[in-house]
Motif scaffolding. Structure first.
Motif, short mmCIF file in Angstrom:
data_model
loop_
_atom_site.label_atom_id
_atom_site.label_comp_id
_atom_site.label_asym_id
_atom_site.label_seq_id
_atom_site.Cartn_x
_atom_site.Cartn_y
_atom_site.Cartn_z
N GLN A 60 -18.18 2.91 2.20
CA GLN A 60 -17.14 3.89 2.48
C GLN A 60 -15.92 3.55 1.63
O GLN A 60 -15.33 2.48 1.79
CB GLN A 60 -16.73 3.85 3.96
N THR A 64 -11.49 -8.81 -5.55
CA THR A 64 -11.76 -8.59 -4.13
C THR A 64 -13.20 -8.13 -3.94
O THR A 64 -13.92 -8.64 -3.07
CB THR A 64 -10.76 -7.56 -3.54
N LYS A 115 -6.01 -15.10 6.56
CA LYS A 115 -6.87 -15.07 5.37
C LYS A 115 -6.53 -16.23 4.42
O LYS A 115 -7.41 -16.94 3.95
CB LYS A 115 -6.60 -13.73 4.66
N ASN A 128 -10.89 0.51 -5.66
CA ASN A 128 -11.01 -0.78 -6.34
C ASN A 128 -12.02 -1.69 -5.63
O ASN A 128 -12.98 -2.17 -6.24
CB ASN A 128 -9.62 -1.45 -6.38
N VAL A 129 -11.83 -1.91 -4.33
CA VAL A 129 -12.67 -2.87 -3.61
C VAL A 129 -14.10 -2.33 -3.45
O VAL A 129 -15.08 -3.03 -3.75
CB VAL A 129 -12.05 -3.21 -2.24
N GLY A 130 -14.21 -1.09 -2.98
CA GLY A 130 -15.53 -0.52 -2.71
C GLY A 130 -16.38 -0.40 -3.97
O GLY A 130 -17.57 -0.76 -3.98
N ASP A 162 -2.74 -3.11 -3.22
CA ASP A 162 -3.52 -2.83 -2.01
C ASP A 162 -3.90 -1.35 -2.10
O ASP A 162 -3.84 -0.74 -3.18
CB ASP A 162 -2.70 -3.15 -0.75
N ARG A 177 -8.81 -10.46 -12.06
CA ARG A 177 -8.12 -10.08 -10.82
C ARG A 177 -8.52 -8.68 -10.35
O ARG A 177 -8.67 -8.45 -9.15
CB ARG A 177 -6.59 -10.15 -10.99
N ARG A 213 0.83 -1.21 0.00
CA ARG A 213 0.00 0.00 0.00
C ARG A 213 0.86 1.26 0.00
O ARG A 213 1.96 1.26 0.54
CB ARG A 213 -0.98 0.00 1.16
N ALA A 234 -12.61 -3.61 3.82
CA ALA A 234 -11.26 -3.12 4.12
C ALA A 234 -10.64 -4.02 5.18
O ALA A 234 -11.33 -4.82 5.82
CB ALA A 234 -11.33 -1.69 4.64
N ALA A 237 -19.41 7.27 0.93
CA ALA A 237 -18.42 8.17 1.54
C ALA A 237 -17.12 8.06 0.77
O ALA A 237 -16.71 6.97 0.37
CB ALA A 237 -18.19 7.78 2.99
N GLU A 238 -16.52 9.20 0.52
CA GLU A 238 -15.18 9.23 -0.07
C GLU A 238 -14.34 10.17 0.78
O GLU A 238 -14.80 10.76 1.75
CB GLU A 238 -15.24 9.66 -1.54
N GLN A 242 -11.90 2.63 11.35
CA GLN A 242 -12.99 3.56 11.04
C GLN A 242 -14.13 3.47 12.04
O GLN A 242 -14.80 4.44 12.33
CB GLN A 242 -13.54 3.26 9.63
#
Ligand code: NAD
Length: 477
Positions: free
Chosen positions: A231, A196, A96, A235-237, A150, A192, A76, A331, A255-256, A313
């Motif tokens: 939130q 996620t 995981k 990519n994931v959200g 990430d 790919r 990240r 997340a 939310a951003e 959060q």
């Protein structure tokens, strides 16, 4: 403990581990070995900025567990990255991988930069130098440690990493497998990018299919009509939201970084994305209400809250004001260990990060296999399967003709729909779905067995599998 006197992120992961460990019967020493972080490489290196100034960049790579190798975990780019954070995230990766039966140990990397402050050329220099540092210390390689995207990184950074590693390795044959999340043209696997988020969708869908759980939350079974708040539209959200909407869910809050918006009648995802790219903000979206603070979106009433930005959060100070029935941790670490207790006491279901966002590493595993086998998934058998299915349909057709005396040919559309071979994308998505569905029921069973929550069930599942791995190695009795 962190410098603020609060438990650090890594301490919090270990607190959650300890809550689950009491349900297992493994020796204390083995539990200590499973939860300790094996190695952390902290580095500083200079880069020359576009204006000619020299800046020293701080970066990290943590390899939490080598019970399986290679180790695996994202990189990240975020201003707040530190050693504790990458250790915590690497630990989550270990658990995981165990939960979804992916044969890797856990790792995580981070570079302490706010990427918006750097040009593309500067980001390339930083990424390449970081890769070079990892290679020098043997912290990267197809059988050693394999990074992935990430927070704040994506396919472009993975390509720079692959290219730099390829130029320094003495095993170029397998070099593509040194990193996952690459573009398809550079050894990436189809599916790919959205994996996620797609995995998050499969996980929530599975949870909402368990009628007794939904009844105790006062919700109907299934996704149709469920209200969701997201939130983080990265990519994931974004992908989680997209698949949820396609399945009939309605977005009532978003939310951003710059703020949050709400509309109980629904927010059109693609229109919000379009609005943000043209105005630079999700705020002032037509028909929606702006919220005073970005974090206020977390407190909106909804069926499913999907935090998909960063850790910490939902904390002690806002856990009592969460009005969602389900918190789906897309997340890593969005709920602190103490807030986790509060939400559980309030009867809110938490689908835990160590399961919820495992779709990324699952499909990364498929990419790694593709790179090592040097062949696209499905390439050998796709056409063969299609021919075979066509032959079977033709035999069925002629038998029906003989029996019923109806010489009509099978409509060509039916033939096309049924007689096909699986493409790489079909195989990846079906492998992902199978993994997420199977793992959900496994952690759910552990939770029921011990009369506890899903997070504890997930940790028990992971601890048992890792402990078995160590025992099979013959290292521990
Ligand atoms: P990303 O960089 O693509 O997106 C993150 C988004 O969150 C950005 O749009 C950012 O502006 C937004 N954001 C940041 N702070 C925010 C805040 N306080 N409020 C609202 N929005 C905020 O990152 P990503 O890859 O989507 O990762 C998000 C989370 O998912 C991280 O915790 C990451 O560790 C986890 N994760 C990612 C992957 C993956 O494959 N990318 C896999 C597993 C887990």
């Amino acid at each position: 403990m962190s410098t603020t006197g609060q438990p650090s992120f890594f301490d919090q992961v270990n607190t959650m581990f300890d809550r689950a460990a009491v349900f297992t019967s493994h020796p204390e020493g083995l539990l200590q070995q499973i939860k300790s972080c094996n190695s952390v490489y902290q580095m500083g290196f200079p880069i020359v900025r576009d204006n000619g100034e020299i800046e020293v960049i701080r970066a990290y790579r943590a390899e939490h567990s080598h019970h399986k190798q290679p180790t695996k975990g994202g990189i990240r780019y975020a201003a707040v990255v530190d050693a504790d954070e990458v250790m915590a995230l690497a630990a989550l990766m270990t658990y995981k991988c165990a939960i979804v039966d992916v044969p890797f140990g856990g790792a995580k990397g981070g570079i302490a930069i706010d990427r918006r402050q750097y040009s593309k050329r500067e980001l390339e220099r930083i990424t390449r130098r970081y890769t070079f540092e990892l290679a020098r210390k043997n912290f990267i390689g197809p059988g050693v440690d394999v990074p992935a995207p990430d927070y704040g990184t994506g396919a472009q950074e993975m390509t720079w990493i692959m290219d730099t590693y390829t130029s320094v390795t003495d095993n170029p044959l397998d070099a593509l497998a040194c990193v996952t999340g690459k573009p398809v043209g550079h050894g990436g696997v189809r599916g790919r990018v959205e994996a996620t988020g797609r995995g998050v969708f499969f996980g929530i869908r599975e949870a909402c299919e368990v009628e007794s759980d939904m009844r105790s939350l006062g919700l109907p079974k299934g996704l149709e009509g469920k209200t969701i708040v997201i939130q983080g539209l990265g990519n994931v959200g974004y992908h989680a939201a997209k698949f949820m909407v396609e399945a009939g869910a309605r977005i009532v809050g978003l939310a951003e970084y710059e703020g949050a918006i709400q509309n109980p009648d629904g927010l059109h995802l693609e229109d919000v994305v379009e609005h943000r790219s043209s105005t630079g903000s999700i705020l002032d979206f037509p028909g929606a209400k702006n919220l005073a603070r970005s974090a206020d979106a977390l407190e909106l009433p909804c069926d499913v809250l999907i935090p998909a930005a960063l850790e910490g959060q939902i904390r002690d100070d806002n856990a009592g004001r969460i009005h969602a029935k389900i918190v789906a941790e897309a997340a890593n670490g969005p709920v602190t260990a103490s807030a986790d207790r509060i939400l559980n006491q309030r009867g809110i279901m938490i689908i835990p990060d160590l399961y919820m966002n495992a779709g990324g590493v699952t499909v990364s595993y498929f990419e790694w296999l593709r790179n090592l086998s040097h062949v696209r998934h499905g390439r050998m058998n796709r056409r063969f399967e299609a021919h075979n299915a066509r032959r079977i349909l033709q035999v069925v057709e002629s038998l029906v003709d003989q029996r019923l005396g109806t010489p009509d040919a099978m409509p060509s559309q039916i033939m096309t729909d049924l007689a096909f071979g699986a493409s790489e994308k079909d195989l990846v998505n079906s492998g992902l779905e199978d993994t997420m569905v199977g793992a959900y029921h496994e952690i759910h069973e552990f939770a029921q067995l011990h009369d506890t929550d899903l997070r504890t069930g997930a940790f028990v599942s992971a601890i048992d599998k890792i402990a078995t791995g160590y025992t099979q190695l013959g290292i521990f009795p």
